[in-house]
Design a protein around this motif. Structure first.
Motif, PDB file in Angstrom:
ATOM      1  N   ALA A 108      -4.323   5.252   4.152  1.00  0.00           N
ATOM      2  CA  ALA A 108      -5.482   5.491   3.282  1.00  0.00           C
ATOM      3  C   ALA A 108      -5.735   4.279   2.390  1.00  0.00           C
ATOM      4  O   ALA A 108      -6.893   3.866   2.201  1.00  0.00           O
ATOM      5  N   ASP A 109      -4.690   3.682   1.840  1.00  0.00           N
ATOM      6  CA  ASP A 109      -4.855   2.494   1.006  1.00  0.00           C
ATOM      7  C   ASP A 109      -5.300   1.288   1.822  1.00  0.00           C
ATOM      8  O   ASP A 109      -6.085   0.462   1.357  1.00  0.00           O
ATOM      9  N   LYS A 145      -9.027   1.621   2.419  1.00  0.00           N
ATOM     10  CA  LYS A 145      -9.746   1.349   1.170  1.00  0.00           C
ATOM     11  C   LYS A 145      -9.796  -0.157   0.924  1.00  0.00           C
ATOM     12  O   LYS A 145     -10.825  -0.708   0.520  1.00  0.00           O
ATOM     13  N   PHE A 165       0.846  -1.185   0.000  1.00  0.00           N
ATOM     14  CA  PHE A 165       0.000   0.000   0.000  1.00  0.00           C
ATOM     15  C   PHE A 165       0.888   1.243   0.000  1.00  0.00           C
ATOM     16  O   PHE A 165       1.408   1.646   1.031  1.00  0.00           O
ATOM     17  N   ARG A 166       1.044   1.845  -1.154  1.00  0.00           N
ATOM     18  CA  ARG A 166       1.981   2.958  -1.318  1.00  0.00           C
ATOM     19  C   ARG A 166       1.544   4.230  -0.609  1.00  0.00           C
ATOM     20  O   ARG A 166       2.366   5.027  -0.185  1.00  0.00           O
ATOM     21  N   ARG A 167       0.226   4.457  -0.502  1.00  0.00           N
ATOM     22  CA  ARG A 167      -0.233   5.674   0.157  1.00  0.00           C
ATOM     23  C   ARG A 167      -0.452   5.464   1.656  1.00  0.00           C
ATOM     24  O   ARG A 167      -1.018   6.308   2.332  1.00  0.00           O
ATOM     25  N   GLY A 168      -0.022   4.342   2.168  1.00  0.00           N
ATOM     26  CA  GLY A 168      -0.082   4.093   3.603  1.00  0.00           C
ATOM     27  C   GLY A 168      -1.478   3.770   4.097  1.00  0.00           C
ATOM     28  O   GLY A 168      -2.202   2.975   3.511  1.00  0.00           O
TER      29      GLY A 168
END
Length: 88
Positions: A68-69, A72, A63-66
Protein backbone atom coordinates in the motif's frame (compact mmCIF):
# COMPACT_ATOMS: atom_id res chain seq x y z
CA UNK A 1 -16.64 -48.93 -51.89
CA UNK A 2 -14.29 -47.71 -49.11
CA UNK A 3 -12.10 -50.82 -49.31
CA UNK A 4 -10.44 -50.02 -52.69
CA UNK A 5 -9.49 -46.51 -51.55
CA UNK A 6 -8.07 -47.83 -48.29
CA UNK A 7 -6.15 -50.52 -50.13
CA UNK A 8 -4.72 -48.06 -52.66
CA UNK A 9 -3.71 -45.65 -49.85
CA UNK A 10 -1.99 -48.44 -47.93
CA UNK A 11 -0.10 -49.58 -51.04
CA UNK A 12 1.10 -46.04 -51.75
CA UNK A 13 2.70 -45.89 -48.26
CA UNK A 14 4.76 -49.06 -48.70
CA UNK A 15 7.72 -47.44 -50.55
CA UNK A 16 8.09 -44.83 -47.81
CA UNK A 17 8.02 -47.45 -45.09
CA UNK A 18 10.65 -49.53 -46.88
CA UNK A 19 13.18 -46.67 -46.64
CA UNK A 20 12.99 -46.25 -42.86
CA UNK A 21 15.90 -47.68 -40.84
CA UNK A 22 15.07 -50.25 -38.23
CA UNK A 23 14.56 -48.58 -34.85
CA UNK A 24 16.27 -51.39 -32.98
CA UNK A 25 19.37 -51.33 -35.20
CA UNK A 26 22.22 -49.74 -33.17
CA UNK A 27 24.27 -49.23 -36.35
CA UNK A 28 21.59 -47.12 -38.02
CA UNK A 29 22.83 -43.69 -39.10
CA UNK A 30 21.33 -40.86 -37.10
CA UNK A 31 21.64 -37.16 -38.03
CA UNK A 32 23.61 -34.99 -35.62
CA UNK A 33 21.56 -32.98 -33.15
CA UNK A 34 21.85 -29.23 -33.70
CA UNK A 35 21.90 -27.16 -30.51
CA UNK A 36 19.94 -23.92 -30.58
CA UNK A 37 19.32 -21.96 -27.40
CA UNK A 38 15.73 -20.99 -26.68
CA UNK A 39 17.05 -17.56 -25.68
CA UNK A 40 18.47 -16.74 -29.15
CA UNK A 41 15.37 -14.77 -30.11
CA UNK A 42 14.92 -13.11 -26.71
CA UNK A 43 15.29 -9.34 -26.70
CA UNK A 44 18.47 -8.16 -25.08
CA UNK A 45 19.23 -4.92 -23.34
CA UNK A 46 15.77 -4.37 -21.91
CA UNK A 47 17.18 -2.97 -18.68
CA UNK A 48 19.29 0.10 -19.17
CA UNK A 49 20.83 0.07 -15.70
CA UNK A 50 21.36 -2.34 -12.87
CA UNK A 51 20.80 -1.67 -9.19
CA UNK A 52 22.48 -3.01 -6.13
CA UNK A 53 19.96 -5.52 -4.76
CA UNK A 54 20.86 -4.75 -1.14
CA UNK A 55 20.17 -1.05 -1.62
CA UNK A 56 16.93 -1.80 -3.47
CA UNK A 57 15.85 -4.09 -0.64
CA UNK A 58 16.63 -1.40 1.94
CA UNK A 59 14.73 1.21 -0.10
CA UNK A 60 11.62 -0.95 -0.21
CA UNK A 61 12.02 -1.73 3.50
CA UNK A 62 11.24 1.89 4.34
CA UNK A 63 7.57 1.27 3.47
CA UNK A 64 6.16 -0.07 6.73
CA UNK A 65 2.69 -0.88 5.42
CA UNK A 66 4.12 -2.83 2.49
CA UNK A 67 2.51 -2.71 -0.91
CA UNK A 68 0.00 0.00 0.00
CA UNK A 69 2.84 2.42 0.81
CA UNK A 70 4.70 1.49 -2.37
CA UNK A 71 1.62 2.26 -4.49
CA UNK A 72 1.13 5.59 -2.70
CA UNK A 73 4.79 6.49 -3.31
CA UNK A 74 4.57 5.52 -7.01
CA UNK A 75 1.50 7.72 -7.50
CA UNK A 76 3.34 10.67 -5.95
CA UNK A 77 6.25 10.34 -8.41
CA UNK A 78 6.17 12.26 -11.72
CA UNK A 79 5.55 10.03 -14.75
CA UNK A 80 8.74 8.88 -16.45
CA UNK A 81 9.09 9.87 -20.13
CA UNK A 82 8.45 6.97 -22.47
CA UNK A 83 11.50 6.00 -24.57
CA UNK A 84 9.50 5.66 -27.80
CA UNK A 85 7.98 9.15 -27.31
CA UNK A 86 11.45 10.73 -27.31
CA UNK A 87 12.27 9.32 -30.75
CA UNK A 88 9.42 11.19 -32.47
Amino acid sequence: MKTPFFLVGALLCLPALAQLPAAADPAAAVPAVQYRSVFDTTARGVETQSLDWKKANADVGQFRRGHADVLKWEQAQPPAPRPDAQKR
